[in-house]
Scaffold this active site. Sequence first.
Site, PDB file in Angstrom:
ATOM      1  N   ASP A  37      -1.659  10.624   9.674  1.00 46.10           N
ATOM      2  CA  ASP A  37      -1.864  10.615   8.216  1.00 46.10           C
ATOM      3  C   ASP A  37      -2.558  11.914   7.821  1.00 46.10           C
ATOM      4  OD1 ASP A  37      -1.800   7.905   6.165  1.00 46.10           O
ATOM      5  OD2 ASP A  37      -2.830   9.702   5.410  1.00 46.10           O
ATOM      6  N   TYR A 155      12.619   8.923  -6.431  1.00 49.52           N
ATOM      7  CA  TYR A 155      12.157   7.914  -5.452  1.00 49.52           C
ATOM      8  C   TYR A 155      13.347   7.096  -4.942  1.00 49.52           C
ATOM      9  CZ  TYR A 155       9.384   4.177  -3.332  1.00 49.52           C
ATOM     10  OH  TYR A 155       8.840   3.279  -2.437  1.00 49.52           O
ATOM     11  N   LYS A 159      15.000   6.786  -1.071  1.00 47.85           N
ATOM     12  CA  LYS A 159      15.106   5.524  -0.331  1.00 47.85           C
ATOM     13  C   LYS A 159      16.573   5.197  -0.024  1.00 47.85           C
ATOM     14  CE  LYS A 159      10.705   4.878  -0.077  1.00 47.85           C
ATOM     15  NZ  LYS A 159       9.995   4.969   1.212  1.00 47.85           N
TER      16      LYS A 159
HETATM   17  N1  NAD Z   1       3.652  -0.542  -2.093  1.00 47.81           N
HETATM   18  C1  NAD Z   1       4.870  -0.693  -2.625  1.00 47.81           C
HETATM   19  O1  NAD Z   1       5.047  -1.229  -3.733  1.00 47.81           O
HETATM   20  C2  NAD Z   1       6.081  -0.236  -1.830  1.00 47.81           C
HETATM   21  C3  NAD Z   1       7.311  -0.870  -2.088  1.00 47.81           C
HETATM   22  C4  NAD Z   1       8.423  -0.463  -1.374  1.00 47.81           C
HETATM   23  C5  NAD Z   1       8.319   0.532  -0.420  1.00 47.81           C
HETATM   24  N2  NAD Z   1       7.110   1.126  -0.178  1.00 47.81           N
HETATM   25  C6  NAD Z   1       7.058   2.174   0.855  1.00 47.81           C
HETATM   26  O2  NAD Z   1       6.126   1.820   1.846  1.00 47.81           O
HETATM   27  C7  NAD Z   1       5.610   3.013   2.458  1.00 47.81           C
HETATM   28  C8  NAD Z   1       4.105   2.933   2.513  1.00 47.81           C
HETATM   29  O3  NAD Z   1       3.623   2.793   1.194  1.00 47.81           O
HETATM   30  P1  NAD Z   1       2.221   2.117   0.842  1.00 47.81           P
HETATM   31  O4  NAD Z   1       2.468   1.239  -0.313  1.00 47.81           O
HETATM   32  O5  NAD Z   1       1.578   1.583   2.051  1.00 47.81           O
HETATM   33  O6  NAD Z   1       1.459   3.418   0.287  1.00 47.81           O
HETATM   34  P2  NAD Z   1      -0.032   3.945   0.428  1.00 47.81           P
HETATM   35  O7  NAD Z   1      -0.139   5.007  -0.598  1.00 47.81           O
HETATM   36  O8  NAD Z   1      -0.999   2.818   0.411  1.00 47.81           O
HETATM   37  O9  NAD Z   1      -0.031   4.610   1.883  1.00 47.81           O
HETATM   38  C9  NAD Z   1       0.733   5.750   2.153  1.00 47.81           C
HETATM   39  C10 NAD Z   1       0.045   6.578   3.228  1.00 47.81           C
HETATM   40  O10 NAD Z   1       0.838   7.757   3.441  1.00 47.81           O
HETATM   41  C11 NAD Z   1      -0.046   8.858   3.527  1.00 47.81           C
HETATM   42  N3  NAD Z   1       0.600  10.082   3.110  1.00 47.81           N
HETATM   43  C12 NAD Z   1       1.034  10.391   1.862  1.00 47.81           C
HETATM   44  N4  NAD Z   1       1.501  11.643   1.855  1.00 47.81           N
HETATM   45  C13 NAD Z   1       1.364  12.135   3.107  1.00 47.81           C
HETATM   46  C14 NAD Z   1       1.661  13.378   3.725  1.00 47.81           C
HETATM   47  N5  NAD Z   1       2.178  14.406   3.018  1.00 47.81           N
HETATM   48  N6  NAD Z   1       1.375  13.538   5.029  1.00 47.81           N
HETATM   49  C15 NAD Z   1       0.817  12.531   5.734  1.00 47.81           C
HETATM   50  N7  NAD Z   1       0.510  11.340   5.215  1.00 47.81           N
HETATM   51  C16 NAD Z   1       0.783  11.141   3.909  1.00 47.81           C
HETATM   52  C17 NAD Z   1      -1.189   8.524   2.574  1.00 47.81           C
HETATM   53  O11 NAD Z   1      -2.354   9.297   2.886  1.00 47.81           O
HETATM   54  C18 NAD Z   1      -1.359   7.034   2.813  1.00 47.81           C
HETATM   55  O12 NAD Z   1      -2.298   6.785   3.833  1.00 47.81           O
HETATM   56  C19 NAD Z   1       6.153   4.179   1.626  1.00 47.81           C
HETATM   57  O13 NAD Z   1       7.254   4.744   2.289  1.00 47.81           O
HETATM   58  C20 NAD Z   1       6.590   3.514   0.327  1.00 47.81           C
HETATM   59  O14 NAD Z   1       7.611   4.221  -0.326  1.00 47.81           O
HETATM   60  C21 NAD Z   1       5.990   0.756  -0.861  1.00 47.81           C
END
Ligand code: NAD
Length: 264
Positions: A37, A155, A159
């Site tokens: 991360d 986005y 995906k």
């Molecule tokens: N939460 C939702 O509603 C949701 C729904 C569908 C899909 N997703 C997908 O799930 C995955 C995780 O999302 P989440 O909700 O846990 O998000 P989050 O923001 O809670 O966690 C994402 C993590 O990725 C890290 N990150 C971001 N940019 C980065 C970079 N350039 N280099 C290294 N690390 C980086 C952040 O520091 C964070 O720790 C993503 O791919 C997101 O698109 C989330």
Amino acid sequence: MSEFASKIVLITGAASGFGEATAYAFAKKGASLSLIDKDEENLGKVTEQCKKAGATKVLAVVADLRAEGDIVRAMNETIETFDRLDVLVNNAGMVQMGSVEDTPVESFDSIFHLNVKAHFHFTQLAVPHLEKTKGNVVNITSVSGELLTPHGIFYGMTKAAMNYFTKTAALGLAEKGIRVNAVAPAACRTNILKRPGAMAPGLSEDMLFGMEEQTHILGRVLIEKQDVVDSILFLASDSARTITGSNLCLDRGAVLAGPLYKGE
Ligand SMILES: NC(=O)c1ccc[n+]([C@@H]2O[C@H](COP(=O)([O-])OP(=O)(O)OC[C@H]3O[C@@H](n4cnc5c(N)ncnc54)[C@H](O)[C@@H]3O)[C@@H](O)[C@H]2O)c1
């Protein structure tokens, strides 16, 4: 003993949300973890929690996944530390809202680097190691890759690209004994929706979840982080040994209801 106790699991975006929760779940099963991360402070906290939760060994690598050199370094450190890899969880991602008319074109590279290119690159670097262990890849995509999201165009495009990548990688890597699958959640209350650019102007998280009740046929059945974690662990496990190229939708019936999605 858990099947994961002897396994090495690499998770990107492990400092928050789904990645963090997945790290704890694998830790409880005694896996060794490589946690990647850019958020050094939270990554340190998650690392300590994973050790307490029962992980055999934990490596934390602070890396910006939009930088190719950081991705190579993260994989090199993982292999130098553990000398093997069993499971790759391509999870790190960002949301950016905007329509055809109001999305700044300059933001294309940033979101595609993180949401697509980084996952491709990690997978490519992991192949020789996963071939040795007959391991697997789990990509975290989104229901937005299956549905049309006019106000989240980049986005949704990232995906959808990951859905294509999941299937084509599964096809290409099957002969090496590597499985590749995806988990596609609908919106869930993690930090991602609080980050800059994640909400369209005039839209709040509560409004988003309210709209989802209309478009997601299971209505009030909300997605919890644990639902996503359970799906990741299932697809990564031997119980899913016959499954590759699948996209497990945790969508509360949204895809079934129709392609035009006004939520996330
Ligand atoms: N939460 C939702 O509603 C949701 C729904 C569908 C899909 N997703 C997908 O799930 C995955 C995780 O999302 P989440 O909700 O846990 O998000 P989050 O923001 O809670 O966690 C994402 C993590 O990725 C890290 N990150 C971001 N940019 C980065 C970079 N350039 N280099 C290294 N690390 C980086 C952040 O520091 C964070 O720790 C993503 O791919 C997101 O698109 C989330």
